[in-house]
Design a protein around this motif. Structure first.
Motif, mmCIF file in Angstrom:
data_model
loop_
_atom_site.group_PDB
_atom_site.id
_atom_site.type_symbol
_atom_site.label_atom_id
_atom_site.label_comp_id
_atom_site.label_asym_id
_atom_site.label_seq_id
_atom_site.Cartn_x
_atom_site.Cartn_y
_atom_site.Cartn_z
ATOM 1 N N ASP A 179 0.846 -1.104 0.002
ATOM 2 C CA ASP A 179 -0.135 -0.120 -0.137
ATOM 3 C C ASP A 179 0.920 1.357 0.277
ATOM 4 O OD1 ASP A 179 1.049 -0.066 2.561
ATOM 5 O OD2 ASP A 179 -0.940 -0.288 3.578
ATOM 6 N N GLU A 180 0.308 2.408 0.449
ATOM 7 C CA GLU A 180 0.915 3.595 0.334
ATOM 8 C C GLU A 180 2.234 3.657 1.339
ATOM 9 O OE1 GLU A 180 -2.252 3.338 0.548
ATOM 10 O OE2 GLU A 180 -2.759 4.405 -1.356
ATOM 11 N N PHE A 181 1.828 2.846 2.471
ATOM 12 C CA PHE A 181 3.022 2.974 3.369
ATOM 13 C C PHE A 181 4.408 2.071 2.732
ATOM 14 C CE2 PHE A 181 -0.282 3.390 6.634
ATOM 15 C CZ PHE A 181 0.411 4.468 7.139
ATOM 16 N N GLY A 182 4.176 1.085 2.073
ATOM 17 C CA GLY A 182 5.236 0.511 1.113
ATOM 18 C C GLY A 182 5.916 1.469 0.379
ATOM 19 N N VAL A 183 5.211 2.109 -0.446
ATOM 20 C CA VAL A 183 5.676 3.123 -1.371
ATOM 21 C C VAL A 183 6.327 4.220 -0.584
ATOM 22 C CG1 VAL A 183 5.042 4.944 -2.919
ATOM 23 C CG2 VAL A 183 3.787 2.809 -2.821
ATOM 24 N N LEU A 184 6.091 4.503 0.633
ATOM 25 C CA LEU A 184 6.811 5.620 1.508
ATOM 26 C C LEU A 184 8.115 4.948 1.870
ATOM 27 C CD1 LEU A 184 4.145 7.401 3.547
ATOM 28 C CD2 LEU A 184 5.703 8.178 2.007
ATOM 29 N N TYR A 185 7.978 3.691 2.499
ATOM 30 C CA TYR A 185 9.403 3.061 2.841
ATOM 31 C C TYR A 185 10.132 2.882 1.810
ATOM 32 C CZ TYR A 185 7.851 1.645 7.855
ATOM 33 O OH TYR A 185 7.784 1.660 9.118
ATOM 34 N N ASN A 186 9.892 2.641 0.631
ATOM 35 C CA ASN A 186 10.575 2.290 -0.463
ATOM 36 C C ASN A 186 11.178 3.537 -0.950
ATOM 37 O OD1 ASN A 186 10.431 -0.443 -0.471
ATOM 38 N ND2 ASN A 186 8.747 -0.716 -1.638
ATOM 39 N N GLY A 187 10.463 4.360 -0.985
ATOM 40 C CA GLY A 187 11.071 5.655 -1.508
ATOM 41 C C GLY A 187 11.810 6.466 -0.436
ATOM 42 N N ILE A 188 11.732 6.260 0.687
ATOM 43 C CA ILE A 188 12.745 7.007 1.752
ATOM 44 C C ILE A 188 13.978 6.077 1.906
ATOM 45 C CG2 ILE A 188 13.015 7.358 4.139
ATOM 46 C CD1 ILE A 188 10.043 7.916 4.242
ATOM 47 N N ARG A 189 13.714 4.938 1.624
ATOM 48 C CA ARG A 189 15.096 4.008 1.387
ATOM 49 C C ARG A 189 15.950 4.239 0.374
ATOM 50 N NH1 ARG A 189 12.850 -1.008 1.366
ATOM 51 N NH2 ARG A 189 12.971 -1.406 -0.893
ATOM 52 N N LYS A 190 15.239 4.504 -0.705
ATOM 53 C CA LYS A 190 16.081 4.959 -2.051
ATOM 54 C C LYS A 190 16.668 6.236 -1.911
ATOM 55 C CE LYS A 190 15.758 5.714 -7.028
ATOM 56 N NZ LYS A 190 16.687 6.330 -6.836
#
Length: 147
Positions: A37-48
């Motif tokens: 979901d959106e949290f996964g997108v946030l986690y992946n974006g911040i990790r990148k």
């Protein structure tokens, strides 16, 4: 309320804490999430972004170090030590020719002291070399201050 807390509030608080750690310079934070979901997108974006920031910091640090090495090399090449030592010897001879023996002697000692420095590019020096260095320095100080 429980579902809202578990699925939304707690992940936001956890992500917020992790982002604060990254903001303080701690790049060892685990930002992995298998959520889709959106949290996964946030986690992946911040990790990148964190990895990109780490790479930028490393590249910037390397560039600064290379720049310092280049500046040192340029400065070193501008001041040719042998040229300076030869100039000091020329000044010494000129002073002696003009009857300024004390000045000539002092400049000669400074030249020898300088030559010791440019010839000892090694990490360790012999006791004899160190003694000669100290002897010249003390003699220069004696001439400078008298006695």
């Amino acid at each position: 309320m429980y579902i809202l807390s578990e699925r939304v509030t707690k992940p936001i608080i956890l992500l917020s804490r992790k982002v604060k750690l990254v903001g303080m310079g701690n790049f060892d934070v685990d930002l992995y999430s298998d959520r889709q979901d959106e949290f996964g997108v946030l986690y992946n974006g911040i990790r990148k972004m964190m990895k990109d920031l780490q790479n930028y910091i490393e590249r910037s640090s390397m560039a600064k170090a290379q720049q310092k090495v280049a500046q040192y090399g340029a400065l070193k090449s501008q001041i040719n030590p042998h040229f300076l030592a030869n100039v000091l010897e020329s000044i010494q001879m000129k002073a002696i020719i003009n009857g300024q023996r004390e000045i000539g002697e002092m400049v000669g000692m400074v030249g020898r002291l300088f030559r010791i420095h440019i010839q000892t590019g090694k990490i360790t020096v012999t006791l004899r070399e160190e003694f000669e260095h100290v002897r010249l320095y003390v003699k220069i100080q004696q001439l400078r201050f008298g006695g």
